[in-house]
Design an enzyme around this catalytic site. Structure first.
Site, short mmCIF file in Angstrom:
data_model
loop_
_atom_site.label_atom_id
_atom_site.label_comp_id
_atom_site.label_asym_id
_atom_site.label_seq_id
_atom_site.Cartn_x
_atom_site.Cartn_y
_atom_site.Cartn_z
N HIS A 14 47.36 38.70 76.41
CA HIS A 14 48.65 38.62 75.70
C HIS A 14 49.01 37.14 75.54
CE1 HIS A 14 53.13 40.12 75.44
NE2 HIS A 14 52.88 39.12 74.61
N HIS A 194 53.92 45.22 71.10
CA HIS A 194 54.95 44.84 72.07
C HIS A 194 55.92 46.01 72.18
CE1 HIS A 194 53.47 40.80 71.58
NE2 HIS A 194 54.46 40.24 72.25
N GLU A 197 59.95 45.27 76.29
CA GLU A 197 60.22 43.92 76.80
C GLU A 197 61.74 43.82 76.94
OE1 GLU A 197 59.31 40.77 74.00
OE2 GLU A 197 59.52 39.18 75.50
N ASP A 275 51.74 34.76 77.39
CA ASP A 275 52.61 35.00 76.23
C ASP A 275 52.69 33.75 75.33
OD1 ASP A 275 54.11 36.68 74.66
OD2 ASP A 275 55.88 36.70 75.92
N ASP A 276 53.59 32.82 75.66
CA ASP A 276 53.78 31.60 74.88
C ASP A 276 53.84 30.42 75.84
OD1 ASP A 276 54.46 32.82 72.10
OD2 ASP A 276 55.74 33.92 73.51
N1 HPA Z 1 58.04 39.03 72.23
C1 HPA Z 1 58.19 39.25 70.92
N2 HPA Z 1 57.73 38.42 70.01
C2 HPA Z 1 57.08 37.33 70.40
C3 HPA Z 1 56.90 37.05 71.73
C4 HPA Z 1 57.39 37.95 72.70
O1 HPA Z 1 57.28 37.80 73.92
N3 HPA Z 1 56.23 35.88 71.79
C5 HPA Z 1 55.99 35.49 70.52
N4 HPA Z 1 56.51 36.35 69.68
ZN ZN Z 2 54.29 38.42 73.33
#
Ligand code: HPA
Ligand code: ZN
Length: 336
Positions: A14, A194, A197, A275-276
């Site tokens: 991810h 996704h 979350e 993630d990022d």
């Molecule tokens: N959630 C939704 N969109 C996203 C995310 C995330 O964690 N990271 C980059 N785009």
């Molecule tokens: Zn993500």
């Protein structure tokens, strides 16, 4: 434990490639491309990385992508991530990219994917990292726009393994993209999404039953629904959990509150991912270390998480087996 985690063989499943763009590279690209960014310098960017929720992050994340214009920019960003991943003992990476973020700014799909793909191939040769690409639809945009993106993606089918769904979750349920996913599966793309979350457990049901998702990105809110937990346990549909993302975006107030260990103990196929990483303060190893320390994870937990990362990947059974063998050797060679 820290050193042990750092050298442990692992996969990352991810990861948004646009979320790996570090402020230093963002500014270097802006300079190279003669464009002015919305920020006045690297320090100002880092200061802006205090988020109250997902949308607050997304607004800044999309701004950062303005530095990316040419194929070489996408190559450089992807290469920087793969170099870091290699240093962190990531043997396999499944990487999401958001074509619409770029095509809506006038950058062609071809420019984006060619740059990313070239870096993936170079890393395969130079670092022996294998990888898969996941085309992600932006869920705040329309079904029609997703269909158009899928059509462009289909031209590069040989380079793209799967489709995903990201961006603003609440108010954009999986059902909105049911027909797009049907088409994507018909074309041979593997479905992930996704869900859960910020959105409720109902969105995870939607991702499973309406999109046919084979893997759920995040999915931490599954804990609110006993029947869903039973389903995830029985099917071993993996969750790609991103601990630092979840605390930065206030899904959990602090790491000690994170439900990763509970989900793992309930027998779900949980994995750890970044993630990022340029935005959330750490790559995959920092994520493992943060949860290990906050939730007091054992060596057995770490083994299970790393093993799950290979099992949950889209690699072939024999490729998974070879990586798990390496993991087993690592644990055997490094006794507690
Ligand atoms: N959630 C939704 N969109 C996203 C995310 C995330 O964690 N990271 C980059 N785009
Ligand atoms: Zn993500």
């Amino acid at each position: 434990m820290r050193d042990f985690i750092e050298k442990m063989p692992k996969a990352e499943l991810h990861l948004h490639i646009e979320g790996t763009l570090e402020p230093e590279l963002m500014f270097a690209l802006a300079r190279r491309n003669n464009i002015t960014l919305a920020f006045n310098g690297i320090e100002e960017v880092r200061k802006a990385y205090q988020f109250s929720d997902l949308q607050d992050f997304l607004d800044i994340y999309y701004l950062g992508t303005n530095a990316l214009l040419f194929e070489q920019d996408f190559y450089d960003m992807t290469w920087a991530y793969l170099t870091k991943a290699h240093a962190q003992h990531v043997h396999h990476a499944e990487i999401m990219f958001d074509p619409q973020t770029h095509t809506d700014r006038g950058v062609s799909f071809e420019t984006v994917i060619t740059g990313i793909h070239r870096a993936l191939e170079d890393a395969r040769k130079k670092h022996k990292i294998t990888s898969k690409l996941i085309l992600s639809f932006l869920r705040h945009l329309s079904e029609e726009a997703a269909f158009k993106t899928l059509e462009e993606g289909a031209k590069y089918k040989k380079w793209i393994a799967a489709v995903g769904l990201d961006s603003s979750e609440v108010g954009n349920p999986p059902e909105k993209f049911q027909r797009v996913y049907q088409k994507a599966r018909d074309l041979g793309f593997l479905p992930v999404a996704h869900a859960g979350e910020e959105g409720p457990a109902a969105y995870i049901w939607g991702a499973l039953d309406k999109l046919g998702a084979m893997r759920i990105d995040h999915g931490v809110r599954s804990i609110e629904d006993e029947k869903l937990i039973a389903r995830l346990k029985e099917t071993q549909i993996p969750l790609t959990v991103c601990p630092l993302s979840n605390t930065k975006l206030r899904v959990f107030d602090k790491m000690e509150d994170h439900d990763l260990k509970k989900l793992l103990d309930m027998g779900l196929c949980v994995t750890v991912n970044s993630d990022d990483p340029a935005y959330f303060g750490g790559y995959v190893n920092e994520n493992y270390i943060a949860v290990q320390e906050a939730l007091d994870l054992s060596r057995d937990d770490l083994y299970q998480l790393a093993r799950n990362s290979f099992e949950a990947s889209f690699l072939k059974p024999e490729e998974k087996k070879a990586l798990i063998k390496e993991l087993d050797a690592y644990f055997a060679d490094n006794p507690a």
